[in-house]
Design an enzyme around this catalytic site. Structure first.
Site, short mmCIF file in Angstrom:
data_model
loop_
_atom_site.label_atom_id
_atom_site.label_comp_id
_atom_site.label_asym_id
_atom_site.label_seq_id
_atom_site.Cartn_x
_atom_site.Cartn_y
_atom_site.Cartn_z
N VAL A 114 1.03 -1.30 0.06
CA VAL A 114 0.01 -0.19 0.03
C VAL A 114 0.88 1.28 0.00
CG1 VAL A 114 -1.95 -1.04 0.97
CG2 VAL A 114 -0.26 -0.14 2.44
N GLY A 145 1.84 3.69 1.98
CA GLY A 145 2.68 3.91 3.06
C GLY A 145 3.41 2.57 3.49
N SER A 146 3.40 1.69 2.75
CA SER A 146 4.05 0.44 3.29
C SER A 146 5.71 0.59 3.69
CB SER A 146 3.93 -0.55 2.02
OG SER A 146 4.95 -1.75 2.25
N ASN A 147 5.65 0.03 4.91
CA ASN A 147 7.12 0.02 5.42
C ASN A 147 7.99 -0.87 4.55
OD1 ASN A 147 6.38 1.81 7.65
ND2 ASN A 147 5.62 0.17 8.66
N VAL A 202 7.84 -1.51 1.43
CA VAL A 202 8.13 -0.97 0.20
C VAL A 202 9.27 -0.07 0.33
CG1 VAL A 202 7.04 0.62 -1.51
CG2 VAL A 202 6.02 -1.33 -0.98
#
Ligand SMILES: *Cc1c(COP(=O)(O)O)cnc(C)c1O
Length: 371
Positions: free
Chosen positions: A82, A84-86, A88
């Protein structure tokens, strides 16, 4: 040498691994917090400090995943999450460190200030960001981008699944259990009765459970679900456990094959609230309490909810004479200084809404990016 390889030297010959982080992560007592909520022995595993530039739980997974990318001579990695994925973000940061190009395929989520920070930092690391409104559009675009990159560079990108929770990624948390065993043997903490951890793509919890079994520790993992049950459930968890176990056993026959029975899995379902990345009052209260007593920062999507479960169990007198370990999976390295001059207008147009629209009410009303 990492503790897993020390125990199983053949794994070090077979499995790809590169060092990205700083290990072992600290393990220490939370005396004030423990006293306040009535836990006999409360400890924390500081995976928030797992990397010098960026910590959190994705670093352990990426050490194996990027090790594999280098062994396979990949030039590009492609991953998913998503906005705000940590995961990613961690992939973008460590791809840059490793000299790999990173393509990130993103989906919508509830807005929060950390989403803005993560997007800006990913952009700053040179990751190529793509954003789609639904999985169907995202998958179609991912196939096109994958093929195009392959044709342009002569080598297809290496795919990293969401959360880095492939069998290789999970191996990072099998190793973490051996690291914990070593710290217990050194007298840093007693053997925990319970280990509380947030449950997202499940790689962290699954790796710990497999590693604890192989290391001969009796600690019970308490996975606190923070995503929809379709993504995190007992059936999927047992499959991931089996797949990771088979990878390790086939790489080194002396690594035991173990069965994870239904009864050994006790996922906590009562802390997600209205959904993934929707902060809850209970979760934010837990965040505030740990900050005020111990000066340690959690957040509302994962760790606040997981720590909220620990506090509720303590309130119900379940931990009075127990040793409970909270596994902190959230990065605490501050990178707000890096992005202070970043302009969100450099991001793909469709992501601008995260900067122009309000964040959710429980994220506070400060407009400062760093909070
Ligand atoms: C990704 C993440 C988790 C969940 O870990 P999984 O291995 O996906 O279950 C927990 N906490 C934080 C802060 C994360 O970024």
């Amino acid at each position: 040498m990492i503790p897993l390889f020390e125990q199983y030297p053949r794994l070090s010959e077979k499995l790809p691994y590169i060092r990205l982080g700083e290990f072992p992560t600290p393990l220490h007592k939370l005396a004030r917090m423990g006293r306040e909520i009535g836990v006999g022995n409360l400890y924390i595993k500081r995976d928030d400090l797992s990397g010098g530039i960026y910590g959190g739980n994705k670093v352990r997974k990426l050490e194996f995943i990027f090790g594999n990318a280098l062994r396979k001579n990949a030039k590009t990695v492609m991953t998913f999450g998503v906005a705000g994925s940590n995961h990613v973000l961690a992939t973008a940061i460590y791809a840059k460190e490793t000299g790999l190009k990173c393509i990130s395929m993103l989906l919508p989520q509830h807005n929060a200030r950390y989403v803005r920070r993560n997007l800006l930092k990913s952009q700053l690391c040179g990751a190529e960001l793509h954003y789609y409104k639904n999985t169907f559009a995202l998958k179609a675009a991912a196939v096109c981008r994958f093929l195009l990159d392959g044709i342009m560079t002569g080598r297809f990108p290496m795919i990293i699944p969401p959360g880095g929770s492939s069998p290789l990624g999970i191996t990072g948390y099998v190793n973490a259990a051996f690291e914990l065993k070593r710290q217990i043997a050194e007298g840093t903490s007693p053997e925990p009765d319970y280990i509380y951890v947030a449950l997202g793509t499940m790689g962290t919890a699954v790796g710990l459970m497999l590693g604890l079994r192989a290391a001969g520790l009796k600690s019970r993992v308490i996975p606190v679900r923070v995503v929809d049950e379709g993504f995190a459930n007992v059936g999927l968890m047992r499959k991931m456990f089996r797949d990771a176990n088979e990878l390790l056993h086939s790489s080194d026959g002396s690594f035991p094959l173990v069965e994870l029975s239904k009864h050994e899995v006790s996922i906590r379902h009562d802390f997600i609230g209205r959904g993934y990345a929707v902060f809850t009052k209970e979760g934010m209260k837990a965040v505030g309490r740990l900050r005020d007593t111990e000066g340690i920062s959690l957040e509302g999507t994962y760790t606040g909810k997981a720590f909220g479960a620990l506090i509720r169990d303590a309130d119900e007198q379940k931990l009075k004479d127990k040793t409970a370990l909270f596994w902190n999976t959230y990065n605490s390295r501050d990178f707000s200084g890096d992005i202070i001059n970043s302009d969100y207008h450099m991001l793909p147009r469709r992501l601008h809404g995260y900067f122009e629209d309000d964040v959710q009410p429980l994220d506070g009303n400060s407009s400062r990016l760093a909070d």
